[in-house]
Design an enzyme around this catalytic site. Structure first.
Site, mmCIF file in Angstrom:
data_model
loop_
_atom_site.group_PDB
_atom_site.id
_atom_site.type_symbol
_atom_site.label_atom_id
_atom_site.label_comp_id
_atom_site.label_asym_id
_atom_site.label_seq_id
_atom_site.Cartn_x
_atom_site.Cartn_y
_atom_site.Cartn_z
ATOM 1 N N ASP A 32 -9.534 5.688 -12.067
ATOM 2 C CA ASP A 32 -7.924 4.596 -12.322
ATOM 3 C C ASP A 32 -7.726 5.064 -12.667
ATOM 4 O OD1 ASP A 32 -7.605 1.438 -10.294
ATOM 5 O OD2 ASP A 32 -5.481 2.722 -11.320
ATOM 6 N N ILE A 56 -6.582 10.761 -8.788
ATOM 7 C CA ILE A 56 -6.875 11.655 -8.165
ATOM 8 C C ILE A 56 -6.581 12.531 -7.475
ATOM 9 C CG2 ILE A 56 -8.343 9.287 -7.216
ATOM 10 C CD1 ILE A 56 -6.638 9.673 -4.477
ATOM 11 N N TYR A 143 2.622 5.184 4.567
ATOM 12 C CA TYR A 143 1.636 4.219 4.358
ATOM 13 C C TYR A 143 -0.190 4.328 5.991
ATOM 14 C CZ TYR A 143 -2.352 0.934 3.044
ATOM 15 O OH TYR A 143 -4.023 -0.308 3.035
ATOM 16 N N LYS A 147 -3.871 6.423 5.434
ATOM 17 C CA LYS A 147 -4.879 6.434 6.169
ATOM 18 C C LYS A 147 -5.320 6.391 7.435
ATOM 19 C CE LYS A 147 -5.246 3.866 2.272
ATOM 20 N NZ LYS A 147 -6.308 3.074 1.734
ATOM 21 N N ASN A 172 -6.404 -8.243 6.487
ATOM 22 C CA ASN A 172 -5.896 -8.517 5.387
ATOM 23 C C ASN A 172 -6.263 -9.291 4.596
ATOM 24 O OD1 ASN A 172 -4.069 -8.548 7.644
ATOM 25 N ND2 ASN A 172 -3.136 -9.023 6.346
ATOM 26 N N ARG A 211 -2.625 -13.290 11.207
ATOM 27 C CA ARG A 211 -3.531 -12.313 10.433
ATOM 28 C C ARG A 211 -4.805 -12.485 10.297
ATOM 29 N NH1 ARG A 211 1.003 -10.224 11.122
ATOM 30 N NH2 ARG A 211 2.415 -8.970 9.777
ATOM 31 N N ASP A 273 7.401 -6.146 10.536
ATOM 32 C CA ASP A 273 6.697 -6.836 11.155
ATOM 33 C C ASP A 273 5.832 -6.808 12.768
ATOM 34 O OD1 ASP A 273 5.381 -8.283 8.675
ATOM 35 O OD2 ASP A 273 5.374 -10.129 9.891
HETATM 36 P P1 NAD Z 1 -4.898 -1.716 -5.757
HETATM 37 O O1 NAD Z 1 -3.500 -1.010 -5.750
HETATM 38 O O2 NAD Z 1 -5.125 -3.488 -6.082
HETATM 39 O O3 NAD Z 1 -6.065 -0.777 -5.780
HETATM 40 C C1 NAD Z 1 -5.631 0.561 -5.568
HETATM 41 C C2 NAD Z 1 -6.717 0.860 -6.682
HETATM 42 O O4 NAD Z 1 -5.917 2.783 -7.129
HETATM 43 C C3 NAD Z 1 -5.339 0.360 -8.658
HETATM 44 O O5 NAD Z 1 -6.418 0.061 -9.087
HETATM 45 C C4 NAD Z 1 -4.852 1.546 -8.886
HETATM 46 O O6 NAD Z 1 -4.200 1.582 -10.143
HETATM 47 C C5 NAD Z 1 -5.270 2.981 -8.212
HETATM 48 N N1 NAD Z 1 -4.726 4.004 -7.936
HETATM 49 C C6 NAD Z 1 -3.807 4.443 -7.441
HETATM 50 N N2 NAD Z 1 -3.498 5.655 -6.693
HETATM 51 C C7 NAD Z 1 -3.673 6.381 -7.631
HETATM 52 C C8 NAD Z 1 -4.574 7.329 -8.335
HETATM 53 N N3 NAD Z 1 -3.196 8.542 -7.795
HETATM 54 N N4 NAD Z 1 -5.339 7.669 -8.211
HETATM 55 C C9 NAD Z 1 -6.423 7.537 -9.218
HETATM 56 N N5 NAD Z 1 -6.532 6.130 -9.034
HETATM 57 C C10 NAD Z 1 -5.140 5.425 -8.153
HETATM 58 O O7 NAD Z 1 -4.826 -2.621 -3.905
HETATM 59 P P2 NAD Z 1 -5.984 -2.917 -3.178
HETATM 60 O O8 NAD Z 1 -5.872 -3.870 -1.985
HETATM 61 O O9 NAD Z 1 -7.323 -3.674 -4.522
HETATM 62 O O10 NAD Z 1 -6.737 -1.772 -2.261
HETATM 63 C C11 NAD Z 1 -7.930 -0.922 -2.093
HETATM 64 C C12 NAD Z 1 -7.737 -0.110 -1.526
HETATM 65 O O11 NAD Z 1 -7.849 -1.270 -0.359
HETATM 66 C C13 NAD Z 1 -6.336 0.809 -1.041
HETATM 67 O O12 NAD Z 1 -7.125 2.340 -0.639
HETATM 68 C C14 NAD Z 1 -6.022 -0.104 0.515
HETATM 69 O O13 NAD Z 1 -5.137 0.866 0.802
HETATM 70 C C15 NAD Z 1 -7.094 -0.513 1.085
HETATM 71 N N6 NAD Z 1 -6.536 -1.450 2.033
HETATM 72 C C16 NAD Z 1 -6.199 -2.763 1.717
HETATM 73 C C17 NAD Z 1 -5.735 -3.793 2.235
HETATM 74 C C18 NAD Z 1 -5.552 -5.691 1.359
HETATM 75 O O14 NAD Z 1 -5.546 -6.232 2.110
HETATM 76 N N7 NAD Z 1 -5.478 -5.672 0.298
HETATM 77 C C19 NAD Z 1 -6.135 -3.910 3.093
HETATM 78 C C20 NAD Z 1 -6.087 -2.974 3.883
HETATM 79 C C21 NAD Z 1 -6.594 -1.168 3.296
HETATM 80 C C1 UD2 Z 2 -0.961 -5.955 4.788
HETATM 81 C C2 UD2 Z 2 -1.164 -4.973 4.275
HETATM 82 C C3 UD2 Z 2 -0.368 -3.532 4.655
HETATM 83 C C4 UD2 Z 2 -0.827 -3.045 5.214
HETATM 84 C C5 UD2 Z 2 -0.659 -3.806 6.692
HETATM 85 C C6 UD2 Z 2 -1.241 -3.247 8.083
HETATM 86 C C7 UD2 Z 2 -0.861 -6.262 2.305
HETATM 87 C C8 UD2 Z 2 -0.022 -7.148 1.219
HETATM 88 N N1 UD2 Z 2 0.195 -5.113 2.998
HETATM 89 O O1 UD2 Z 2 1.140 -6.483 5.552
HETATM 90 O O2 UD2 Z 2 -0.570 -2.776 3.024
HETATM 91 O O3 UD2 Z 2 -2.420 -2.602 4.900
HETATM 92 O O4 UD2 Z 2 -1.067 -4.924 6.246
HETATM 93 O O5 UD2 Z 2 -1.412 -4.346 8.912
HETATM 94 O O6 UD2 Z 2 -1.929 -6.511 1.755
HETATM 95 N N2 UD2 Z 2 5.457 -13.145 4.580
HETATM 96 C C9 UD2 Z 2 6.071 -14.162 4.884
HETATM 97 N N3 UD2 Z 2 6.299 -14.602 3.343
HETATM 98 C C10 UD2 Z 2 5.732 -13.872 2.171
HETATM 99 C C11 UD2 Z 2 5.429 -12.613 2.778
HETATM 100 C C12 UD2 Z 2 4.676 -12.655 3.449
HETATM 101 O O7 UD2 Z 2 5.866 -15.004 5.641
HETATM 102 O O8 UD2 Z 2 6.329 -14.383 1.470
HETATM 103 C C13 UD2 Z 2 4.602 -12.380 6.038
HETATM 104 C C14 UD2 Z 2 5.136 -11.045 6.563
HETATM 105 O O9 UD2 Z 2 6.365 -11.128 7.201
HETATM 106 C C15 UD2 Z 2 4.106 -10.916 7.460
HETATM 107 C C16 UD2 Z 2 2.794 -11.808 7.416
HETATM 108 O O10 UD2 Z 2 2.891 -12.699 5.846
HETATM 109 O O11 UD2 Z 2 4.315 -11.153 8.513
HETATM 110 C C17 UD2 Z 2 1.331 -10.793 6.083
HETATM 111 O O12 UD2 Z 2 2.005 -10.390 4.987
HETATM 112 P P1 UD2 Z 2 1.940 -9.167 3.963
HETATM 113 O O13 UD2 Z 2 2.830 -8.388 3.660
HETATM 114 O O14 UD2 Z 2 0.758 -10.017 3.197
HETATM 115 O O15 UD2 Z 2 1.047 -8.330 4.976
HETATM 116 P P2 UD2 Z 2 0.833 -8.214 6.179
HETATM 117 O O16 UD2 Z 2 0.243 -7.792 7.460
HETATM 118 O O17 UD2 Z 2 2.463 -6.815 6.630
#
Ligand code: NAD
Ligand code: UD2
Length: 312
Positions: A32, A56, A143, A147, A172, A211, A273
């Site tokens: 990380d 990475i 983004y 992916k 989400n 969501r 959105d």
């Molecule tokens: P996060 O930001 O907490 O985790 C990402 C981690 O990757 C962090 O610890 C960050 O420090 C590390 N990182 C970033 N760039 C790096 C690099 N260049 N080299 C090494 N480490 C690096 O986010 P998360 O929500 O835990 O997401 C984890 C994975 O799941 C991500 O690939 C994200 O795109 C994917 N994902 C998350 C969600 C969600 O709702 N949280 C939804 C869809 C996909």
């Molecule tokens: C999520 C991911 C994004 C991408 C996307 C794919 C997060 C934070 N973002 O975006 O990375 O993977 O899914 O579809 O997980 N909203 C409010 N008030 C707030 C914040 C958000 O109304 O204070 C709304 C926002 O406009 C959206 C919904 O809540 O309609 C969800 O927002 P989000 O940022 O949690 O996640 P999303 O689905 O936009």
């Protein structure tokens, strides 16, 4: 026991996964760069995880860290949609070149399987609901595109080089260790933070957007199953609950759980959105034996407890 490398293991999802792997007695390594990850997320595991601070994007640096690993769960990424729009080059270098580096290092080190964190972002604003893996990807941001590119690289490394890969399209995700103070955090952590701090949650739009909010323990379970599932190699698989909730329903549930009568404030919808989103999870059920075990209300309760202890 197996050796597993978790890239992004100091992050929200990564640290929850690392915790479960350690609890199962696995040998765990973390790579990380701590750009959005936090050492605090792994504090309870000191001495039980080998943590490498690194990027990475640096393939030579990664090779010795991957050497000897049996599995790689690749979660490291630049995770902000907004940031990818303003800075697509960084998103490309971390999420596409970084993923290619992980796959190359894993292939050359003889890793058995790589699990890739893909995203429901691949579906964009595709009209068909629920989202199913056969739908044509429709990425609406750098983004999301990064992916989808990662998914294609995973499939290529399976078909061309024989490296087993599984791409999991996370919907989400919410739960403990999702930082509510991050500008890129999910809506649920932001709403819970507002409730606990006596502020009014702000809804962008009319609140009827939906969501598939999926508690992080469900994602960890699906990921662990994907590591071992024989039929999953080379596949792209949704990970969600299959149950949509609107933001208005979410506020009503938070009022119920917290015994409050909060009325959110409404402002214009965010540009770009996605209006509706929820997963078809039949493939995860059939290929992984996955079944979400923590439902939305229980997930909210656990997240509230964690945020109350961690931030208030
Ligand atoms: P996060 O930001 O907490 O985790 C990402 C981690 O990757 C962090 O610890 C960050 O420090 C590390 N990182 C970033 N760039 C790096 C690099 N260049 N080299 C090494 N480490 C690096 O986010 P998360 O929500 O835990 O997401 C984890 C994975 O799941 C991500 O690939 C994200 O795109 C994917 N994902 C998350 C969600 C969600 O709702 N949280 C939804 C869809 C996909
Ligand atoms: C999520 C991911 C994004 C991408 C996307 C794919 C997060 C934070 N973002 O975006 O990375 O993977 O899914 O579809 O997980 N909203 C409010 N008030 C707030 C914040 C958000 O109304 O204070 C709304 C926002 O406009 C959206 C919904 O809540 O309609 C969800 O927002 P989000 O940022 O949690 O996640 P999303 O689905 O936009």
């Amino acid at each position: 026991m197996a050796i597993t490398l978790v890239t992004g293991g100091a992050g929200f999802i990564g640290s929850n996964l690392v915790e479960r792997l350690v609890e199962r007695g696995e040998t765990v390594r973390v790579l990380d760069d701590f750009s959005t990850g936090n050492a605090e997320n792994l504090a309870g595991l000191a001495g039980r995880v080998t943590v490498h601070r690194g990027d990475i994007r640096n393939l030579d640096e990664m090779r010795p860290i991957i050497a000897g690993a049996n599995y790689v769960v690749h979660l490291a990424a630049s995770t902000s949609v907004a940031r990818s729009v303003s800075d697509p080059l960084t998103c490309n270098s971390v999420n596409i070149t970084g993923t290619l580096n992980v796959l190359l290092a894993a292939r050359d080190a003889g890793v058995k399987r790589v699990i890739f964190a893909a995203s429901a972002a691949a579906y964009g604003d595709h009209p068909q609901l629920p989202r199913v893996e056969t739908q044509e990807p429709c990425p609406l941001s750098p983004y999301a595109l990064s992916k989808v590119a990662g998914e294609y690289y995973c499939r290529l490394f399976w078909k061309l080089y024989g490296l087993e890969t599984v791409a999991l399209r996370f919907f989400n995700i919410f739960g403990p260790r999702q930082n509510p103070d991050s500008p890129y955090s999910g809506v649920l952590s932001t709403f819970i933070s507002s409730y606990l701090r006596g502020k009014t949650p702000a809804i962008f739009g009319d609140g009827e957007q939906s969501r598939d909010f999926t508690f992080v323990a469900n994602v960890v379970d699906a990921t662990l199953r994907a590591v071992a599932a024989p039929e999953a190699a080379g596949r792209v698989i949704n990970v969600g609950t299959g149950v949509p909730h609107t933001l208005n329903q979410t506020v009503a549930l938070l009022n119920k759980v917290l015994g409050r009568e909060v009325t959110p404030k409404y402002s214009p919808a965010r540009a770009g959105d996605v209006r509706y989103s929820h997963a078809k999870i039949d493939l995860a059920r059939s290929l992984l034996g996955y079944e979400p075990s923590v439902d939305f209300e229980e997930g909210l309760r656990r997240t509230i407890e964690w945020q109350r202890a961690a931030f208030i």
